[in-house]
Design an enzyme around this catalytic site. Structure first.
Site, PDB file in Angstrom:
ATOM      1  CG  PHE A  29      20.774  48.633 -15.896  1.00  0.00           C
ATOM      2  CD1 PHE A  29      19.504  48.128 -16.160  1.00  0.00           C
ATOM      3  CD2 PHE A  29      21.049  49.649 -16.125  1.00  0.00           C
ATOM      4  CE1 PHE A  29      18.729  48.384 -16.972  1.00  0.00           C
ATOM      5  CE2 PHE A  29      19.679  50.594 -16.894  1.00  0.00           C
ATOM      6  CZ  PHE A  29      18.374  49.788 -16.739  1.00  0.00           C
ATOM      7  N   GLY A  30      24.509  47.347 -17.826  1.00  0.00           N
ATOM      8  CA  GLY A  30      25.910  47.324 -18.463  1.00  0.00           C
ATOM      9  C   GLY A  30      25.234  47.446 -20.190  1.00  0.00           C
ATOM     10  CD  GLN A  69      23.814  43.624 -26.167  1.00  0.00           C
ATOM     11  OE1 GLN A  69      22.605  43.541 -26.217  1.00  0.00           O
ATOM     12  NE2 GLN A  69      25.042  43.910 -27.495  1.00  0.00           N
ATOM     13  CG  ASP A 111      32.800  36.898 -22.217  1.00  0.00           C
ATOM     14  OD1 ASP A 111      31.938  37.117 -22.336  1.00  0.00           O
ATOM     15  OD2 ASP A 111      33.765  37.073 -23.198  1.00  0.00           O
ATOM     16  CE  LYS A 171      34.623  42.007 -13.452  1.00  0.00           C
ATOM     17  NZ  LYS A 171      34.687  43.604 -13.694  1.00  0.00           N
ATOM     18  CD  GLN A 172      28.786  35.719 -18.071  1.00  0.00           C
ATOM     19  OE1 GLN A 172      28.648  34.035 -18.689  1.00  0.00           O
ATOM     20  NE2 GLN A 172      28.605  36.519 -19.170  1.00  0.00           N
ATOM     21  CG  HIS A 196      29.896  36.483 -26.290  1.00  0.00           C
ATOM     22  ND1 HIS A 196      30.477  35.256 -27.468  1.00  0.00           N
ATOM     23  CD2 HIS A 196      31.746  36.129 -25.100  1.00  0.00           C
ATOM     24  CE1 HIS A 196      31.919  35.437 -27.032  1.00  0.00           C
ATOM     25  NE2 HIS A 196      32.374  35.573 -26.325  1.00  0.00           N
ATOM     26  N   GLY A 245      24.518  48.105 -26.872  1.00  0.00           N
ATOM     27  CA  GLY A 245      23.637  48.233 -26.531  1.00  0.00           C
ATOM     28  C   GLY A 245      22.749  48.963 -27.300  1.00  0.00           C
ATOM     29  CB  SER A 258      40.239  57.513 -57.393  1.00  0.00           C
ATOM     30  OG  SER A 258      41.562  57.147 -56.309  1.00  0.00           O
TER      31      SER A 258
END
Length: 340
Positions: free
Chosen positions: A25-26, A28, A83, A85-86, A108, A134, A252
């Site tokens: 629940f971070g 994203q 990534d 921890k997945q 991702h 998110g 400029s």
């Protein structure tokens, strides 16, 4: 030009009688979950026991269960975890509860492309990746708009993977803006390359080097900060809104001449050569292997490098100057890490 999918190409009905689980629940995770819920879909949240996000998700009206239980109950499961921890979470909680016909969604492609997760052949594997953080995905949805998103299909045993990906993209507001199709390899490798060489790594190193050159030449750190960091947002916003040519239109003539005549001497062929070497490390899997090893070793070098960055003189000067800017959102970087 790739086809751009919009609302008319996606059918929310595809997800109507399904249970959707968002693991994490971070940044994203919370945006996907809230947008899908507001789109009238059934969403549950999967979190590890003791997660700081449990009360936050409950307060938002979600049913919260353990990660394993969420996978068991859901038909479509989004893995919205960091990534590194997945892989472990997949082995412990996801894999034992995956059954034929379920769909795994990623934001991702890292874990699938570099095979830290190898899913069974009888589940759909898709990606829905909004091109924005998110909070932007959430805010745009609430305003009746959306953030352009990517979809990708890695496995399609159910022959409905693309329909599910488009429906999910519609549920989070992506099809309001436009959705492009890519693949896991392309998304992962371009994403890593961009953040390492241009967006994060390249920009940070360029800003620090410019600051050092001016201070070492005897100019005040405050002037160096304004010229090498503070005004970067102005230029980045102009590029973001109207491309490089549009940015040049707004500056400029002197700045334009400096841009086109000096810029290519700074970012020259040697830089491009090193960018190609960085891309090779991404494509070969070396970067991913080293990053997973760094995580397994307790983030020692990673933390040391971050600490070194925090100690750079530009940080002290910046903190002092930002305190003079009432419009600047005061952010506590230590407390800003998203909870998973």
């Amino acid at each position: 030009m790739s086809k751009v999918y919009t609302d008319k190409d996606a059918d929310l009905g595809v997800l109507k009688n399904k249970t959707l689980a968002v693991l994490g629940f971070g940044s994203q995770g919370h945006a996907h979950a809230l947008n899908l819920k507001d789109s009238g879909l059934k969403v549950i949240i999967g979190l590890y026991e003791g997660s700081k996000s449990i009360p936050v998700a409950k307060e938002k009206g979600f049913k919260v269960v353990t990660t394993a239980e969420a996978v068991k109950q859901a038909d479509v499961i989004m893995v919205a975890l960091p990534d590194t921890k997945q892989g472990a979470c997949y082995k412990k909680d996801i894999e034992p509860n995956l059954t034929k016909g379920k769909t795994l969604v990623f934001t991702h492609g890292f874990s699938i492309h570099f095979k830290t997760i190898v899913p069974p052949k009888d589940v759909n594997v898709i990606m829905v990746a909004p091109k924005g953080p998110g909070h932007t995905v959430r805010r745009q949805y609430v305003e009746g708009k959306g953030v352009p998103s990517l979809i990708a299909i890695y496995q399609n045993p159910g022959k409905d993977a693309k329909k599910i990906a488009l429906a999910w993209a519609k549920g989070i507001g992506g099809t309001r803006a436009g959705v492009l199709e890519t693949n896991f390899k392309e998304e992962t490798e371009t994403d890593l390359f961009g953040e390492q060489t241009v967006l994060c790594g390249g920009a940070s190193a360029l800003v620090q080097a410019g600051f050092e050159v001016l201070v070492e030449a005897g100019y005040s750190p405050e002037m160096a900060y304004f010229e090498c960091l503070h005004e970067l947002k102005l230029i980045a916003d102009l590029m973001n809104e109207s491309g490089i040519s549009g940015m040049r239109f707004s500056i400029s003539e002197t700045a334009k001449w400096g841009d086109v005549s000096v810029g290519p001497k700074i970012i020259d062929g040697s830089v491009k050569k090193r960018m190609k070497a960085a891309l090779k490390d991404i494509q070969s899997g070396k970067f991913a292997k080293d990053w997973v090893k760094e995580y397994q070793g307790g983030y020692k070098r990673y933390n040391a490098l971050l600490k070194k960055g925090e100690a750079h003189p530009i940080e002290k000067t910046g903190a002092k100057l930002r305190a003079l800017m009432p419009w600047m959102g005061k952010k506590n970087i230590k407390g800003a890490q998203a909870a998973y």
